[in-house]
Design a protein around this motif. Sequence first.
Motif, mmCIF file in Angstrom:
data_model
loop_
_atom_site.group_PDB
_atom_site.id
_atom_site.type_symbol
_atom_site.label_atom_id
_atom_site.label_comp_id
_atom_site.label_asym_id
_atom_site.label_seq_id
_atom_site.Cartn_x
_atom_site.Cartn_y
_atom_site.Cartn_z
ATOM 1 N N ALA A 60 57.235 38.271 40.419
ATOM 2 C CA ALA A 60 57.737 37.132 39.636
ATOM 3 C C ALA A 60 56.616 36.528 38.787
ATOM 4 O O ALA A 60 56.830 36.166 37.622
ATOM 5 C CB ALA A 60 58.328 36.075 40.569
ATOM 6 N N LEU A 61 55.418 36.460 39.361
ATOM 7 C CA LEU A 61 54.264 35.919 38.624
ATOM 8 C C LEU A 61 54.008 36.731 37.349
ATOM 9 O O LEU A 61 53.861 36.186 36.249
ATOM 10 C CB LEU A 61 53.038 35.960 39.529
ATOM 11 N N HIS A 62 53.979 38.053 37.505
ATOM 12 C CA HIS A 62 53.719 38.920 36.345
ATOM 13 C C HIS A 62 54.907 38.893 35.372
ATOM 14 O O HIS A 62 54.715 38.932 34.155
ATOM 15 C CB HIS A 62 53.435 40.352 36.807
ATOM 16 N N THR A 63 56.120 38.826 35.905
ATOM 17 C CA THR A 63 57.304 38.804 35.036
ATOM 18 C C THR A 63 57.297 37.551 34.164
ATOM 19 O O THR A 63 57.596 37.592 32.967
ATOM 20 C CB THR A 63 58.597 38.856 35.886
ATOM 21 N N ARG A 64 56.905 36.430 34.768
ATOM 22 C CA ARG A 64 56.846 35.160 34.028
ATOM 23 C C ARG A 64 55.837 35.272 32.869
ATOM 24 O O ARG A 64 56.111 34.859 31.745
ATOM 25 C CB ARG A 64 56.419 34.041 34.984
ATOM 26 N N ALA A 65 54.698 35.871 33.158
ATOM 27 C CA ALA A 65 53.662 36.014 32.117
ATOM 28 C C ALA A 65 54.175 36.918 30.993
ATOM 29 O O ALA A 65 54.000 36.609 29.806
ATOM 30 C CB ALA A 65 52.392 36.595 32.734
ATOM 31 N N VAL A 66 54.825 38.017 31.368
ATOM 32 C CA VAL A 66 55.327 38.956 30.351
ATOM 33 C C VAL A 66 56.411 38.283 29.515
ATOM 34 O O VAL A 66 56.451 38.411 28.292
ATOM 35 C CB VAL A 66 55.841 40.256 31.022
ATOM 36 N N SER A 67 57.280 37.537 30.166
ATOM 37 C CA SER A 67 58.386 36.942 29.405
ATOM 38 C C SER A 67 57.879 35.854 28.457
ATOM 39 O O SER A 67 58.430 35.647 27.385
ATOM 40 C CB SER A 67 59.485 36.445 30.341
ATOM 41 N N ARG A 68 56.771 35.188 28.828
ATOM 42 C CA ARG A 68 56.189 34.208 27.892
ATOM 43 C C ARG A 68 55.578 34.920 26.684
ATOM 44 O O ARG A 68 55.637 34.428 25.564
ATOM 45 C CB ARG A 68 55.108 33.381 28.604
ATOM 46 N N GLY A 69 55.014 36.097 26.938
ATOM 47 C CA GLY A 69 54.340 36.813 25.839
ATOM 48 C C GLY A 69 55.271 37.619 24.965
ATOM 49 O O GLY A 69 54.972 37.877 23.800
ATOM 50 N N GLY A 102 62.252 35.479 34.158
ATOM 51 C CA GLY A 102 62.356 35.962 32.773
ATOM 52 C C GLY A 102 62.826 37.397 32.610
ATOM 53 O O GLY A 102 62.938 37.878 31.482
ATOM 54 N N ALA A 103 63.092 38.092 33.737
ATOM 55 C CA ALA A 103 63.596 39.475 33.607
ATOM 56 C C ALA A 103 65.032 39.438 33.090
ATOM 57 O O ALA A 103 65.793 38.515 33.415
ATOM 58 C CB ALA A 103 63.540 40.170 34.960
ATOM 59 N N HIS A 104 65.380 40.449 32.304
ATOM 60 C CA HIS A 104 66.764 40.582 31.834
ATOM 61 C C HIS A 104 67.526 41.599 32.673
ATOM 62 O O HIS A 104 68.741 41.739 32.532
ATOM 63 C CB HIS A 104 66.787 41.036 30.373
ATOM 64 N N ALA A 105 66.794 42.341 33.488
ATOM 65 C CA ALA A 105 67.398 43.368 34.341
ATOM 66 C C ALA A 105 66.421 43.664 35.463
ATOM 67 O O ALA A 105 65.237 43.330 35.373
ATOM 68 C CB ALA A 105 67.655 44.639 33.524
ATOM 69 N N VAL A 106 66.924 44.274 36.534
ATOM 70 C CA VAL A 106 66.023 44.702 37.613
ATOM 71 C C VAL A 106 66.153 46.203 37.794
ATOM 72 O O VAL A 106 67.169 46.796 37.443
ATOM 73 C CB VAL A 106 66.322 43.989 38.958
ATOM 74 N N LYS A 107 65.103 46.788 38.344
ATOM 75 C CA LYS A 107 65.118 48.223 38.665
ATOM 76 C C LYS A 107 64.882 48.372 40.156
ATOM 77 O O LYS A 107 64.060 47.658 40.726
ATOM 78 C CB LYS A 107 64.039 48.956 37.870
ATOM 79 N N LEU A 108 65.605 49.288 40.764
ATOM 80 C CA LEU A 108 65.329 49.578 42.177
ATOM 81 C C LEU A 108 65.361 51.086 42.410
ATOM 82 O O LEU A 108 65.995 51.835 41.665
ATOM 83 C CB LEU A 108 66.275 48.820 43.104
ATOM 84 N N GLU A 109 64.630 51.494 43.437
ATOM 85 C CA GLU A 109 64.427 52.925 43.682
ATOM 86 C C GLU A 109 65.418 53.471 44.704
ATOM 87 O O GLU A 109 65.691 52.834 45.718
ATOM 88 C CB GLU A 109 62.997 53.160 44.182
ATOM 89 N N GLY A 110 65.894 54.678 44.440
ATOM 90 C CA GLY A 110 66.725 55.384 45.408
ATOM 91 C C GLY A 110 68.178 54.976 45.323
ATOM 92 O O GLY A 110 68.555 54.035 44.611
ATOM 93 N N VAL A 111 69.001 55.722 46.077
ATOM 94 C CA VAL A 111 70.448 55.502 46.022
ATOM 95 C C VAL A 111 71.008 55.212 47.412
ATOM 96 O O VAL A 111 71.787 54.266 47.606
ATOM 97 C CB VAL A 111 71.143 56.752 45.422
ATOM 98 N N LYS A 112 70.576 56.030 48.394
ATOM 99 C CA LYS A 112 71.116 55.905 49.745
ATOM 100 C C LYS A 112 70.918 54.482 50.279
ATOM 101 O O LYS A 112 69.792 53.984 50.338
ATOM 102 C CB LYS A 112 70.373 56.904 50.656
ATOM 103 N N GLY A 113 72.008 53.847 50.647
ATOM 104 C CA GLY A 113 71.926 52.494 51.204
ATOM 105 C C GLY A 113 71.843 51.393 50.163
ATOM 106 O O GLY A 113 71.771 50.216 50.504
ATOM 107 N N ASN A 114 71.823 51.770 48.864
ATOM 108 C CA ASN A 114 71.668 50.744 47.818
ATOM 109 C C ASN A 114 72.928 50.518 46.996
ATOM 110 O O ASN A 114 72.979 49.602 46.175
ATOM 111 C CB ASN A 114 70.550 51.142 46.834
ATOM 112 N N ARG A 115 73.931 51.367 47.191
ATOM 113 C CA ARG A 115 75.059 51.342 46.250
ATOM 114 C C ARG A 115 75.863 50.039 46.305
ATOM 115 O O ARG A 115 76.242 49.499 45.268
ATOM 116 C CB ARG A 115 75.958 52.560 46.475
#
Length: 259
Positions: A60-69, A102-115
């Motif tokens: 979140a800290l890095h996302t905030r910095a990126v979204s400000r920039g 500030g993220a507009h979307a999230v990414k997550l890894e893998g499929v099993k157990g995440n659907r």
Amino acid sequence: MNIHRLNSQEQPLTMLTCYDYWSAQLLNHSPVDMLLVGDSLAMVMHGHDSTLPADVDIMALHTRAVSRGAPDKFIIADLPFLSYRQGRAQAVKAVQKLMRAGAHAVKLEGVKGNRKLIRHLVDSGVPVMGHIGLTPQAVHALGGYRVQGRDNDTANRLVKEARQLQQTGCFALVIECVPASLGQTITESVGIPTIGIGAGPHTRGQVLVLHDLLGFNTTFTPKFVRHYANGADWLNQAVSQFVDDVHTGKFPAPGESYQ
Ligand code: KIV
């Protein structure tokens, strides 16, 4: 760029990692389509040997910095290791934190157990990007950072997983470190954009770690990285010149001093 334009864009899509305000400001004026606040920041920015130490607060800290920039860019933030595997409520809290940062979307890894979680997030208005192939958060289960899908069983599973991610509502997916032919098969098996890293030239887009592209990382040289600049040399030359100028009295010059 937004998720509706992704699929209609005829040119291949481009995504770069971005972890801080400084580079975000520069990338905001670049033609790159998307910025990824990847959990690779644990390695690139914090010196860890895997992405596992990244947690939601750091992301979140890095996302905030990126979204400000980079207010004009589409920003995707990685859900870090296990943050989405401790029940839905915890996962939703993690997503909320990243989106509010500030993220507009999230990414997550893998499929099993995440659907089910992906479906819930998509139904809640959160764009989700999938990630299959070499999933670095599972490095210990995978036995290291190695190419995935060389055998038929794994290749078939990855094609199936890509289809499942599409069905579940992902707007795009990252394919990491698979043979080029498999990158192509997966891409042709789904209707959502595939963004490859070490997945050959047939994916709908490509992603690289910014520091690799700029040549700042001299110790990490996998086959799929192309250095578009010699960042490490450039930095060393500039810093050496500064030190030299200070040592020889050339810096600061009269014009660089207040009279
Ligand atoms: O964290 C990251 O940088 C990533 C890219 C390698 C796709 O997930």
